[in-house]
Design an enzyme around this catalytic site. Structure first.
Site, PDB file in Angstrom:
ATOM      1  N   ARG A 246       0.865  -1.183   0.000  1.00  0.00           N
ATOM      2  CA  ARG A 246       0.000   0.000   0.000  1.00  0.00           C
ATOM      3  C   ARG A 246       0.899   1.230   0.000  1.00  0.00           C
ATOM      4  O   ARG A 246       1.979   1.227   0.610  1.00  0.00           O
ATOM      5  CB  ARG A 246      -0.871   0.040   1.268  1.00  0.00           C
ATOM      6  CG  ARG A 246      -2.000  -0.957   1.308  1.00  0.00           C
ATOM      7  CD  ARG A 246      -3.125  -0.595   0.346  1.00  0.00           C
ATOM      8  NE  ARG A 246      -4.234  -1.528   0.416  1.00  0.00           N
ATOM      9  CZ  ARG A 246      -4.385  -2.613  -0.360  1.00  0.00           C
ATOM     10  NH1 ARG A 246      -3.498  -2.901  -1.289  1.00  0.00           N
ATOM     11  NH2 ARG A 246      -5.439  -3.391  -0.224  1.00  0.00           N
ATOM     12  N   GLU A 275      -4.484   7.413  -4.846  1.00  0.00           N
ATOM     13  CA  GLU A 275      -4.479   6.723  -6.141  1.00  0.00           C
ATOM     14  C   GLU A 275      -5.677   7.206  -6.939  1.00  0.00           C
ATOM     15  O   GLU A 275      -6.785   7.119  -6.414  1.00  0.00           O
ATOM     16  CB  GLU A 275      -4.570   5.210  -5.946  1.00  0.00           C
ATOM     17  CG  GLU A 275      -3.280   4.613  -5.438  1.00  0.00           C
ATOM     18  CD  GLU A 275      -3.375   3.117  -5.114  1.00  0.00           C
ATOM     19  OE1 GLU A 275      -4.424   2.511  -5.385  1.00  0.00           O
ATOM     20  OE2 GLU A 275      -2.414   2.582  -4.562  1.00  0.00           O
ATOM     21  N   HIS A 294      -1.904   0.130  -9.402  1.00  0.00           N
ATOM     22  CA  HIS A 294      -2.465  -0.834  -8.436  1.00  0.00           C
ATOM     23  C   HIS A 294      -3.107  -2.003  -9.190  1.00  0.00           C
ATOM     24  O   HIS A 294      -4.323  -2.207  -9.139  1.00  0.00           O
ATOM     25  CB  HIS A 294      -3.492  -0.123  -7.526  1.00  0.00           C
ATOM     26  CG  HIS A 294      -3.747  -0.882  -6.251  1.00  0.00           C
ATOM     27  ND1 HIS A 294      -4.045  -0.265  -5.065  1.00  0.00           N
ATOM     28  CD2 HIS A 294      -3.745  -2.207  -5.974  1.00  0.00           C
ATOM     29  CE1 HIS A 294      -4.226  -1.174  -4.121  1.00  0.00           C
ATOM     30  NE2 HIS A 294      -4.046  -2.366  -4.650  1.00  0.00           N
TER      31      HIS A 294
HETATM   32  O1  LIG Z   1      -4.720  -4.472  -3.318  1.00  0.00           O
HETATM   33  C1  LIG Z   1      -4.979  -5.613  -3.462  1.00  0.00           C
HETATM   34  C2  LIG Z   1      -5.453  -6.483  -2.422  1.00  0.00           C
HETATM   35  O2  LIG Z   1      -5.819  -5.985  -1.355  1.00  0.00           O
HETATM   36  O3  LIG Z   1      -5.480  -7.692  -2.636  1.00  0.00           O
END
Ligand SMILES: O=CC(=O)O
Length: 330
Positions: A246, A275, A294
């Site tokens: 993250r 984001e 992401h």
């Molecule tokens: O960001 C992706 C997840 O939380 O799997």
């Protein structure tokens, strides 16, 4: 869109369109099991629609589950979250309404680990810059004296040795990397041996010794901004930071400064905060940064498996059965 079946259990989704809607290809499959109700349907007719909703299906972190929403869903039994990370959910609040939570950790671990390696390799070998050079109208800058970092035989420090971190280690082993890891809990010795990973009890030790540092842990109050100015300064000036966790695991201002001033060599980030980043953000202007939007779990296969897992968890909860991938409050 298929016809609504009023006899099927009501499941709340954010919507069908746009970046926070559910995957379009999944709608038909979901409608075999559920009467999908969008946030908009709910907002337009709370008193009629709210009591029909028995599950919330969280895709791309939407819809947001807050107190007001929970109060308007008296029949809600489960929040089924696509993905592994739960930092966007207030687990205590949800539990206080007697509602269960499930997620999809297995479906995301391999594709996210693949993405970690893709970013590591891309940053080490300057793939994005190389693509720009190779496709530039100006062929004068086309050069073979344009160098990156060798991956084979280098040292990778993995922070967070959960299922994603471990899969990164399995992949890195095939690249003959020396693997260090730091985790809240040390892995069993047979698991360490299987991937040739050495445990670093001290994070500082891992940071000082690694050519690549990969962040693969979840975001919690303890890990927020774990990598700050001090930690970046401990890293090698050639080191490459890869973040598949993250954005908030890193102090982003300190990272920008470190990349601008040569405190570290480069960064490859699948996550940031916010984001997307504002278009004038300094990270977007740096040559030694590789950014992706992401997309750790963004494969057809993983996304389909996530949906199937969530259907399974919702049906189990509605039938009073043990819930696969239930998230238990610690
Ligand atoms: O960001 C992706 C997840 O939380 O799997």
């Amino acid at each position: 869109m298929a016809m609504e079946d009023q006899d099927l259990p009501g499941v709340l989704v954010s919507g069908f369109e746009g970046p926070s809607g559910i995957c379009k290809d999944h709608v038909g499959e979901l409608q075999k099991y559920f009467n999908l109700i969008t946030m908009q349907d709910l907002l337009e007719n709370k008193t009629q629609v709210g009591p029909k909703i028995q599950a919330a299906y969280i895709w791309n972190r939407k819809p947001a589950i807050d107190q007001e929403l929970l109060q308007s869903l008296p029949a809600l039994k489960i929040v089924a979250n696509a993905g592994a990370g739960l930092d966007h959910l207030d687990l205590k609040l949800i539990a206080s309404f007697g509602v269960k939570v499930a997620n999809t950790p297995q479906a995301v671990s391999s594709p996210t680990a693949d993405m970690g390696m893709a970013l590591l390799l891309a940053a080490a070998r300057r793939v994005v810059e190389g693509h720009q050079l190779a496709t530039s109208p100006d062929t004068k800058s086309f050069s073979t004296n344009w160098l990156g970092q060798e991956v084979t035989g280098s040292t990778l420090g993995i922070i967070g040795m959960g299922s994603i971190g471990y899969k990164v280690a399995q992949r890195a082993r095939a690249f003959e990397m020396n693997i260090l890891y730091h985790n809240r809990k040390r892995r069993k010795s047979e698991e360490e041996e299987a991937v040739g990973a050495t445990y670093c009890e001290r994070l500082d030790d891992l940071l000082q010794r690694s050519d690549f540092v990969m962040l693969a842990m979840s975001l919690t109050p303890q890990t927020q901004r774990l990598i700050g100015r001090r930690e970046l300064r401990l890293m090698k000036p050639t080191a490459i930071l890869v973040n598949i966790g993250r954005g908030l695991l890193v102090d982003q201002d300190a990272l920008v400064e470190a990349l601008q001033t040569g405190v570290i060599g480069a960064a490859a980030l699948d996550v940031s905060y916010p984001e997307p980043l504002p278009r004038d953000h300094p990270l977007l202007k740096l040559k030694n940064v590789t950014l992706t939007p992401h997309i750790g779990s963004a494969t057809h296969q993983a996304r389909w498996q996530m949906m199937e897992n969530l259907i399974g968890s919702i049906l189990a909860s509605l039938n009073g059965l043990p819930i696969p991938n239930e998230v238990l409050l610690k």
